[in-house]
Design a protein around this motif. Structure first.
Motif, PDB file in Angstrom:
ATOM      1  N   MET A 290     -22.882   8.812  -4.676  1.00  0.00           N
ATOM      2  CA  MET A 290     -24.072   9.640  -4.658  1.00  0.00           C
ATOM      3  C   MET A 290     -24.185  10.391  -5.980  1.00  0.00           C
ATOM      4  SD  MET A 290     -25.348   8.996  -1.686  1.00  0.00           S
ATOM      5  CE  MET A 290     -26.552  10.282  -1.424  1.00  0.00           C
ATOM      6  N   LEU A 291     -25.379  10.447  -6.523  1.00  0.00           N
ATOM      7  CA  LEU A 291     -25.620  11.125  -7.789  1.00  0.00           C
ATOM      8  C   LEU A 291     -26.579  12.287  -7.561  1.00  0.00           C
ATOM      9  CD1 LEU A 291     -25.364  11.094 -10.958  1.00  0.00           C
ATOM     10  CD2 LEU A 291     -27.508   9.794 -10.944  1.00  0.00           C
ATOM     11  N   ALA A 292     -26.178  13.497  -7.954  1.00  0.00           N
ATOM     12  CA  ALA A 292     -27.077  14.646  -7.900  1.00  0.00           C
ATOM     13  C   ALA A 292     -28.011  14.577  -9.097  1.00  0.00           C
ATOM     14  CB  ALA A 292     -26.281  15.942  -7.918  1.00  0.00           C
ATOM     15  N   PHE A 293     -29.305  14.764  -8.848  1.00  0.00           N
ATOM     16  CA  PHE A 293     -30.290  14.629  -9.916  1.00  0.00           C
ATOM     17  C   PHE A 293     -31.342  15.720  -9.794  1.00  0.00           C
ATOM     18  CE2 PHE A 293     -32.423  12.623  -6.394  1.00  0.00           C
ATOM     19  CZ  PHE A 293     -33.770  12.929  -6.588  1.00  0.00           C
ATOM     20  N   ALA A 294     -32.114  15.881 -10.866  1.00  0.00           N
ATOM     21  CA  ALA A 294     -33.332  16.689 -10.847  1.00  0.00           C
ATOM     22  C   ALA A 294     -34.427  15.858 -11.478  1.00  0.00           C
ATOM     23  CB  ALA A 294     -33.146  17.993 -11.602  1.00  0.00           C
TER      24      ALA A 294
ATOM     25  N   LEU B 113     -33.751  20.801 -21.905  1.00  0.00           N
ATOM     26  CA  LEU B 113     -33.444  22.226 -22.027  1.00  0.00           C
ATOM     27  C   LEU B 113     -33.777  22.970 -20.737  1.00  0.00           C
ATOM     28  CD1 LEU B 113     -34.712  22.849 -25.661  1.00  0.00           C
ATOM     29  CD2 LEU B 113     -32.355  23.090 -24.858  1.00  0.00           C
ATOM     30  N   ARG B 114     -34.923  22.667 -20.155  1.00  0.00           N
ATOM     31  CA  ARG B 114     -35.290  23.317 -18.889  1.00  0.00           C
ATOM     32  C   ARG B 114     -34.276  22.983 -17.806  1.00  0.00           C
ATOM     33  NH1 ARG B 114     -38.090  27.400 -18.695  1.00  0.00           N
ATOM     34  NH2 ARG B 114     -39.915  26.459 -19.697  1.00  0.00           N
ATOM     35  N   TYR B 115     -33.829  21.754 -17.763  1.00  0.00           N
ATOM     36  CA  TYR B 115     -32.835  21.341 -16.777  1.00  0.00           C
ATOM     37  C   TYR B 115     -31.529  22.102 -16.976  1.00  0.00           C
ATOM     38  CZ  TYR B 115     -29.252  18.404 -14.592  1.00  0.00           C
ATOM     39  OH  TYR B 115     -28.189  17.960 -13.856  1.00  0.00           O
ATOM     40  N   LEU B 116     -31.034  22.172 -18.205  1.00  0.00           N
ATOM     41  CA  LEU B 116     -29.799  22.909 -18.471  1.00  0.00           C
ATOM     42  C   LEU B 116     -29.921  24.367 -18.048  1.00  0.00           C
ATOM     43  CD1 LEU B 116     -28.773  21.580 -22.022  1.00  0.00           C
ATOM     44  CD2 LEU B 116     -27.819  20.902 -19.801  1.00  0.00           C
ATOM     45  N   LEU B 117     -31.090  24.964 -18.317  1.00  0.00           N
ATOM     46  CA  LEU B 117     -31.304  26.367 -17.970  1.00  0.00           C
ATOM     47  C   LEU B 117     -31.323  26.565 -16.462  1.00  0.00           C
ATOM     48  CD1 LEU B 117     -31.953  29.262 -19.015  1.00  0.00           C
ATOM     49  CD2 LEU B 117     -34.376  28.652 -18.805  1.00  0.00           C
ATOM     50  N   THR B 118     -32.074  25.755 -15.755  1.00  0.00           N
ATOM     51  CA  THR B 118     -32.203  25.937 -14.303  1.00  0.00           C
ATOM     52  C   THR B 118     -30.909  25.580 -13.571  1.00  0.00           C
ATOM     53  OG1 THR B 118     -33.146  23.712 -14.053  1.00  0.00           O
ATOM     54  CG2 THR B 118     -34.696  25.535 -14.315  1.00  0.00           C
TER      55      THR B 118
ATOM     56  N   LEU C 125     -26.376  25.961 -16.831  1.00  0.00           N
ATOM     57  CA  LEU C 125     -25.455  25.422 -17.827  1.00  0.00           C
ATOM     58  C   LEU C 125     -25.635  26.084 -19.193  1.00  0.00           C
ATOM     59  CD1 LEU C 125     -25.736  21.672 -16.815  1.00  0.00           C
ATOM     60  CD2 LEU C 125     -23.891  23.272 -16.257  1.00  0.00           C
ATOM     61  N   ILE C 126     -26.777  26.753 -19.412  1.00  0.00           N
ATOM     62  CA  ILE C 126     -27.034  27.541 -20.616  1.00  0.00           C
ATOM     63  C   ILE C 126     -27.827  28.772 -20.201  1.00  0.00           C
ATOM     64  CG2 ILE C 126     -27.055  25.528 -22.162  1.00  0.00           C
ATOM     65  CD1 ILE C 126     -30.135  25.702 -22.157  1.00  0.00           C
ATOM     66  N   ASP C 127     -27.958  29.736 -21.128  1.00  0.00           N
ATOM     67  CA  ASP C 127     -28.875  30.839 -20.887  1.00  0.00           C
ATOM     68  C   ASP C 127     -30.131  30.605 -21.723  1.00  0.00           C
ATOM     69  OD1 ASP C 127     -28.278  31.639 -23.522  1.00  0.00           O
ATOM     70  OD2 ASP C 127     -26.697  32.992 -22.837  1.00  0.00           O
ATOM     71  N   ASP C 128     -31.020  31.601 -21.773  1.00  0.00           N
ATOM     72  CA  ASP C 128     -32.318  31.379 -22.406  1.00  0.00           C
ATOM     73  C   ASP C 128     -32.345  31.769 -23.883  1.00  0.00           C
ATOM     74  OD1 ASP C 128     -32.215  34.096 -22.141  1.00  0.00           O
ATOM     75  OD2 ASP C 128     -34.100  34.291 -21.020  1.00  0.00           O
TER      76      ASP C 128
ATOM     77  N   PRO D 266     -45.113  22.527 -22.428  1.00  0.00           N
ATOM     78  CA  PRO D 266     -44.486  22.881 -21.155  1.00  0.00           C
ATOM     79  C   PRO D 266     -43.355  21.926 -20.782  1.00  0.00           C
ATOM     80  CG  PRO D 266     -46.500  21.676 -20.758  1.00  0.00           C
ATOM     81  CD  PRO D 266     -46.408  21.850 -22.248  1.00  0.00           C
ATOM     82  N   ALA D 267     -42.469  22.412 -19.933  1.00  0.00           N
ATOM     83  CA  ALA D 267     -41.423  21.589 -19.329  1.00  0.00           C
ATOM     84  C   ALA D 267     -41.057  22.221 -17.999  1.00  0.00           C
ATOM     85  CB  ALA D 267     -40.194  21.497 -20.233  1.00  0.00           C
ATOM     86  N   VAL D 268     -41.131  21.443 -16.934  1.00  0.00           N
ATOM     87  CA  VAL D 268     -40.878  21.977 -15.599  1.00  0.00           C
ATOM     88  C   VAL D 268     -39.981  21.028 -14.814  1.00  0.00           C
ATOM     89  CG1 VAL D 268     -43.050  23.267 -15.486  1.00  0.00           C
ATOM     90  CG2 VAL D 268     -42.983  20.911 -14.682  1.00  0.00           C
ATOM     91  N   ILE D 269     -39.169  21.599 -13.936  1.00  0.00           N
ATOM     92  CA  ILE D 269     -38.377  20.830 -12.974  1.00  0.00           C
ATOM     93  C   ILE D 269     -39.119  20.906 -11.651  1.00  0.00           C
ATOM     94  CG2 ILE D 269     -36.182  20.622 -11.773  1.00  0.00           C
ATOM     95  CD1 ILE D 269     -36.050  19.963 -14.759  1.00  0.00           C
ATOM     96  N   VAL D 270     -39.343  19.755 -11.024  1.00  0.00           N
ATOM     97  CA  VAL D 270     -40.175  19.734  -9.822  1.00  0.00           C
ATOM     98  C   VAL D 270     -39.403  19.355  -8.554  1.00  0.00           C
ATOM     99  CG1 VAL D 270     -42.256  19.199 -11.148  1.00  0.00           C
ATOM    100  CG2 VAL D 270     -40.886  17.315 -10.230  1.00  0.00           C
ATOM    101  N   ALA D 271     -38.198  18.788  -8.700  1.00  0.00           N
ATOM    102  CA  ALA D 271     -37.467  18.378  -7.507  1.00  0.00           C
ATOM    103  C   ALA D 271     -35.984  18.227  -7.833  1.00  0.00           C
ATOM    104  CB  ALA D 271     -38.000  17.049  -6.974  1.00  0.00           C
ATOM    105  N   ARG D 272     -35.163  18.361  -6.784  1.00  0.00           N
ATOM    106  CA  ARG D 272     -33.738  18.098  -6.892  1.00  0.00           C
ATOM    107  C   ARG D 272     -33.303  17.332  -5.658  1.00  0.00           C
ATOM    108  NH1 ARG D 272     -34.357  23.062  -9.094  1.00  0.00           N
ATOM    109  NH2 ARG D 272     -33.395  23.434 -11.140  1.00  0.00           N
TER     110      ARG D 272
END
Length: 269
Positions: free
Chosen positions: A1-5, A88-93, A96-99, A258-264
């Motif tokens: 199983m692979l965790a993804f966003a 970058l948005r993925y790492l932040l959410t 794994l990094i700060d802003d 823009p860059a957005v994460i919409v699902a995990r």
């Protein structure tokens, strides 16, 4: 199983997953499965977050994050502007990094990123290189003259007059000289809208026509600026998926959008 966003930048979408210690070795078949819009998750490509010290040829960057980008057909691409913002948005959410401003290692070199207000991210794109001579680009029976632009990956940008963009048939890959683009190319068709404002459609190698292409918007701005005899300025570029801003000066190009994460979730490989 692979965790993804799942994330997108102006509808250029990606399957993101983290592999900090470089232990995942996904096959080309698994990459294509993840990007399959019916049998898999669906995306224009995948973004693997791995520490650079685990990537052959990039170990000197130590624990800096490396963006391992693969196209939907599993081919490797040097750079992806929309992908880097989503990365970058993925790492932040994921925590794994700060802003704070950050450098990311890519196959096109180290790229700098900054988080702005809302969903906006600005990234450095390096210094684009423009070939002095134009190259022929064919779409069906039509032949255009394009400009070869290197934005860390290869592009052919075709400037059109008003009204010609929507009639192009981009169901098949445009033709271009293989000797100029031995590793294939992304092809942009660019139409003027207003002062320093253009719209475009793009064929991405390894994917097909996409809603957006970050490096392609830079190539479109560079080709437009070159035609206008300008070395600096801000251009608004509208792919079908939205609007992006490209700042040009002799020190390099910067891309904002823009860059957005919409699902995990998790997926069975």
């Amino acid at each position: 199983m692979l965790a993804f966003a799942k994330g997108h930048g102006t509808l250029n979408d990606f399957v993101c997953f983290s592999d900090p210690d470089g232990v995942l070795d996904l096959t080309d078949e698994q990459i294509r499965f993840l990007c399959d819009r019916r049998a898999g998750i669906g995306g224009d490509g995948t973004l693997r977050a791995v520490r650079a010290r685990h990537v052959p040829g990039y170990q000197q960057h130590g624990d800096t994050w490396f963006m391992d980008y693969r196209n939907a057909d599993a081919s490797i691409a040097e750079m992806c502007g929309n992908g880097l913002r989503v990365f970058l948005r993925y790492l932040l959410t994921e925590g794994l990094i700060d802003d704070r401003p950050i450098d990311i290692v890519t196959r096109a070199g180290v790229r700098h990123g900054e988080f702005l207000d809302g969903d906006q991210i600005r990234i450095g794109m390096g210094v684009p290189r423009v070939a002095p001579d134009q190259v022929p680009v064919t779409v069906g029976e039509q032949v255009f003259q394009g400009r070869a632009v290197d934005v860390g990956n290869p592009h052919a940008a075709v400037l059109l007059s008003s009204g010609g963009l929507d009639t192009l048939d981009l169901t098949r890959e445009p033709g271009y000289p293989a000797e100029v683009f031995p590793h294939r190319a992304n092809v942009e068709f660019v139409e003027p809208v207003g002062d320093h404002h253009v719209r475009m459609r793009v064929w991405e190698r390894g994917v097909g026509e996409t809603f957006s292409c970050g490096t392609g918007t830079v190539a479109a701005a560079v080709a437009s600026a070159t035609a206008a005899g300008e070395a600096s300025g801000t251009w608004r570029v509208d792919p079908p998926g939205g609007s992006l801003l490209v700042d040009l000066d002799p020190a390099g190009a910067r891309l904002t959008g823009p860059a957005v994460i919409v699902a995990r979730g998790t997926v069975n490989l």
